[in-house]
Motif scaffolding. Structure first.
Motif, PDB file in Angstrom:
ATOM      1  N   GLU A  49       0.838  -1.213   0.000  1.00 43.33           N
ATOM      2  CA  GLU A  49       0.000   0.000   0.000  1.00 43.33           C
ATOM      3  C   GLU A  49       0.868   1.256   0.000  1.00 43.33           C
ATOM      4  O   GLU A  49       1.895   1.332   0.691  1.00 43.33           O
ATOM      5  N   SER A  50       0.456   2.259  -0.765  1.00 45.24           N
ATOM      6  CA  SER A  50       1.229   3.508  -0.791  1.00 45.24           C
ATOM      7  C   SER A  50       0.936   4.320   0.468  1.00 45.24           C
ATOM      8  O   SER A  50      -0.125   4.185   1.093  1.00 45.24           O
ATOM      9  N   LEU A  51       1.887   5.188   0.775  1.00 44.57           N
ATOM     10  CA  LEU A  51       1.675   6.097   1.911  1.00 44.57           C
ATOM     11  C   LEU A  51       0.468   6.987   1.631  1.00 44.57           C
ATOM     12  O   LEU A  51      -0.308   7.300   2.533  1.00 44.57           O
ATOM     13  N   MET A  52       0.300   7.381   0.361  1.00 44.36           N
ATOM     14  CA  MET A  52      -0.862   8.201  -0.003  1.00 44.36           C
ATOM     15  C   MET A  52      -2.165   7.491   0.372  1.00 44.36           C
ATOM     16  O   MET A  52      -3.043   8.069   1.023  1.00 44.36           O
ATOM     17  N   ALA A  53      -2.286   6.222  -0.012  1.00 41.16           N
ATOM     18  CA  ALA A  53      -3.519   5.481   0.273  1.00 41.16           C
ATOM     19  C   ALA A  53      -3.701   5.313   1.779  1.00 41.16           C
ATOM     20  O   ALA A  53      -4.819   5.436   2.300  1.00 41.16           O
ATOM     21  N   ALA A  54      -2.596   5.062   2.484  1.00 43.32           N
ATOM     22  CA  ALA A  54      -2.702   4.865   3.936  1.00 43.32           C
ATOM     23  C   ALA A  54      -3.143   6.158   4.624  1.00 43.32           C
ATOM     24  O   ALA A  54      -3.979   6.137   5.535  1.00 43.32           O
ATOM     25  N   LEU A  55      -2.594   7.294   4.181  1.00 42.93           N
ATOM     26  CA  LEU A  55      -2.964   8.569   4.806  1.00 42.93           C
ATOM     27  C   LEU A  55      -4.423   8.916   4.506  1.00 42.93           C
ATOM     28  O   LEU A  55      -5.169   9.348   5.386  1.00 42.93           O
ATOM     29  N   ARG A  56      -4.835   8.703   3.271  1.00 46.70           N
ATOM     30  CA  ARG A  56      -6.237   8.977   2.937  1.00 46.70           C
ATOM     31  C   ARG A  56      -7.157   8.015   3.701  1.00 46.70           C
ATOM     32  O   ARG A  56      -8.223   8.399   4.178  1.00 46.70           O
ATOM     33  N   GLY A  57      -6.710   6.757   3.846  1.00 45.90           N
ATOM     34  CA  GLY A  57      -7.496   5.792   4.609  1.00 45.90           C
ATOM     35  C   GLY A  57      -7.624   6.183   6.074  1.00 45.90           C
ATOM     36  O   GLY A  57      -8.571   5.792   6.755  1.00 45.90           O
ATOM     37  N   ALA A  58      -6.650   6.974   6.556  1.00 46.62           N
ATOM     38  CA  ALA A  58      -6.692   7.440   7.944  1.00 46.62           C
ATOM     39  C   ALA A  58      -7.323   8.837   8.030  1.00 46.62           C
ATOM     40  O   ALA A  58      -7.162   9.536   9.032  1.00 46.62           O
ATOM     41  N   SER A  59      -8.013   9.246   6.955  1.00 43.07           N
ATOM     42  CA  SER A  59      -8.800  10.494   6.902  1.00 43.07           C
ATOM     43  C   SER A  59      -7.973  11.768   6.738  1.00 43.07           C
ATOM     44  O   SER A  59      -8.450  12.850   7.066  1.00 43.07           O
ATOM     45  N   TYR A  60      -6.751  11.659   6.224  1.00 45.68           N
ATOM     46  CA  TYR A  60      -5.990  12.870   5.880  1.00 45.68           C
ATOM     47  C   TYR A  60      -6.284  13.163   4.404  1.00 45.68           C
ATOM     48  O   TYR A  60      -5.499  12.842   3.510  1.00 45.68           O
ATOM     49  N   PHE A  61      -7.442  13.781   4.181  1.00 45.20           N
ATOM     50  CA  PHE A  61      -7.926  13.920   2.806  1.00 45.20           C
ATOM     51  C   PHE A  61      -7.283  15.083   2.052  1.00 45.20           C
ATOM     52  O   PHE A  61      -7.571  15.280   0.873  1.00 45.20           O
ATOM     53  N   SER A  62      -6.426  15.872   2.720  1.00 43.71           N
ATOM     54  CA  SER A  62      -5.683  16.894   1.967  1.00 43.71           C
ATOM     55  C   SER A  62      -4.673  16.228   1.040  1.00 43.71           C
ATOM     56  O   SER A  62      -4.200  16.848   0.090  1.00 43.71           O
ATOM     57  N   VAL A  63      -4.335  14.973   1.321  1.00 45.23           N
ATOM     58  CA  VAL A  63      -3.380  14.240   0.475  1.00 45.23           C
ATOM     59  C   VAL A  63      -4.149  13.748  -0.746  1.00 45.23           C
ATOM     60  O   VAL A  63      -4.998  12.866  -0.642  1.00 45.23           O
ATOM     61  N   LYS A  64      -3.879  14.369  -1.889  1.00 45.98           N
ATOM     62  CA  LYS A  64      -4.681  14.091  -3.079  1.00 45.98           C
ATOM     63  C   LYS A  64      -4.084  12.960  -3.908  1.00 45.98           C
ATOM     64  O   LYS A  64      -2.875  12.728  -3.894  1.00 45.98           O
ATOM     65  N   SER A  65      -4.973  12.311  -4.642  1.00 46.21           N
ATOM     66  CA  SER A  65      -4.554  11.289  -5.588  1.00 46.21           C
ATOM     67  C   SER A  65      -4.674  11.871  -6.991  1.00 46.21           C
ATOM     68  O   SER A  65      -5.727  12.389  -7.362  1.00 46.21           O
ATOM     69  N   GLY A  66      -3.582  11.816  -7.741  1.00 47.51           N
ATOM     70  CA  GLY A  66      -3.613  12.341  -9.107  1.00 47.51           C
ATOM     71  C   GLY A  66      -3.194  11.280 -10.091  1.00 47.51           C
ATOM     72  O   GLY A  66      -3.935  10.363 -10.419  1.00 47.51           O
ATOM     73  N   CYS A  67      -1.943  11.361 -10.538  1.00 44.45           N
ATOM     74  CA  CYS A  67      -1.457  10.448 -11.572  1.00 44.45           C
ATOM     75  C   CYS A  67      -1.119   9.063 -11.024  1.00 44.45           C
ATOM     76  O   CYS A  67      -1.133   8.077 -11.747  1.00 44.45           O
ATOM     77  N   ASP A  68      -0.776   9.005  -9.752  1.00 45.56           N
ATOM     78  CA  ASP A  68      -0.347   7.743  -9.115  1.00 45.56           C
ATOM     79  C   ASP A  68       0.942   7.185  -9.710  1.00 45.56           C
ATOM     80  O   ASP A  68       1.272   6.024  -9.465  1.00 45.56           O
ATOM     81  N   ASP A  69       1.651   7.964 -10.521  1.00 46.81           N
ATOM     82  CA  ASP A  69       2.908   7.428 -11.065  1.00 46.81           C
ATOM     83  C   ASP A  69       4.106   8.345 -10.804  1.00 46.81           C
ATOM     84  O   ASP A  69       5.146   8.203 -11.439  1.00 46.81           O
ATOM     85  N   GLY A  70       3.942   9.298  -9.899  1.00 46.14           N
ATOM     86  CA  GLY A  70       5.089  10.125  -9.516  1.00 46.14           C
ATOM     87  C   GLY A  70       5.284  11.362 -10.364  1.00 46.14           C
ATOM     88  O   GLY A  70       6.284  12.058 -10.211  1.00 46.14           O
TER      89      GLY A  70
END
Ligand code: FES
Ligand code: FES
Length: 202
Positions: free
Chosen positions: A25-46
């Motif tokens: 799991e990416s840190l992005m997914a883990a943070l969003r899963g923990a309700s830190y929704f300021s962390v956005k998902s965009g390209c997912d490839d860096g």
């Protein structure tokens, strides 16, 4: 067969948290899963940088970091910038200048700016532009972001920036009478300054 979960111990915005994550799991997914929704998902490839968070004070692309690899780390997300209900000067300046626009890339831009101002209290315009290039803004609004970072830097140095005048307010109604610095015009020679007002001059 259910995927095995691993526990990580991580400090997020000064708070110690234990998260249960999948090994890949990416840190992005883990943070969003923990309700830190300021962390956005965009390209997912860096590529785009909208998932930027600070790890140990440095900007990283959280979609390219495994959550398991962040075990023991200190992470800052945009939620961690305000203090006791008061916005950080960068957040204030982004609102004041209108640099927020649609807001999707704003958390990443503000965190990149924070990392810069934490190590350099009086950056040049060029240094600000270079720090902000880590995040692609689909609204293409870098001029106001530069204004915002300059104003926040001044505020953090204890200076009082002059009231902000939005460029549109200073424009005459007849667009043909507008004379702006050359960098604001289209590079194909066109003389209509809108919408390139929001583009970063060369
Ligand atoms: S979502 Fe991480 S770089 Fe684009
Ligand atoms: S403000 Fe809309 S993507 Fe940057």
């Amino acid at each position: 067969m259910p995927t095995k979960q691993v526990e990580i111990h991580i400090t997020i915005n000064g708070e110690e948290r234990t998260l249960s994550v999948k090994p890949e799991e990416s840190l992005m997914a883990a943070l969003r899963g923990a309700s830190y929704f300021s962390v956005k998902s965009g390209c997912d490839d860096g590529t785009c940088g909208v998932c930027t968070v600070l790890l140990g004070g440095k900007p990283i692309r959280s979609c390219q970091t495994k959550a398991a690899d962040a075990d023991g780390a200190a992470i800052t997300t945009l939620e961690g910038l305000s203090r006791e209900g008061a916005l950080h000067p960068l957040q204030e300046a982004y609102m004041e200048t209108g640099a927020i626009q649609c807001g999707y890339c704003t958390p990443g831009l503000i965190l990149c700016a924070k990392a810069l101002l934490d190590r350099n209290s009086d950056p040049s315009e060029d240094e600000i532009r270079r720090a902000l290039t880590r995040v692609l803004c689909r609204c293409t609004g870098y001029v106001r972001s530069v204004d915002a970072v300059q104003r926040a830097a001044a505020a953090l140095r204890g200076e009082k920036p002059a009231p902000f005048t939005h460029l549109e307010q200073a424009l005459p109604e007849d667009v043909k009478q507008i004379e702006l610095p050359e960098g604001f015009y289209r590079r194909d020679g066109g003389r209509n300054p809108l919408p390139p007002l929001v583009l970063t001059p060369a």
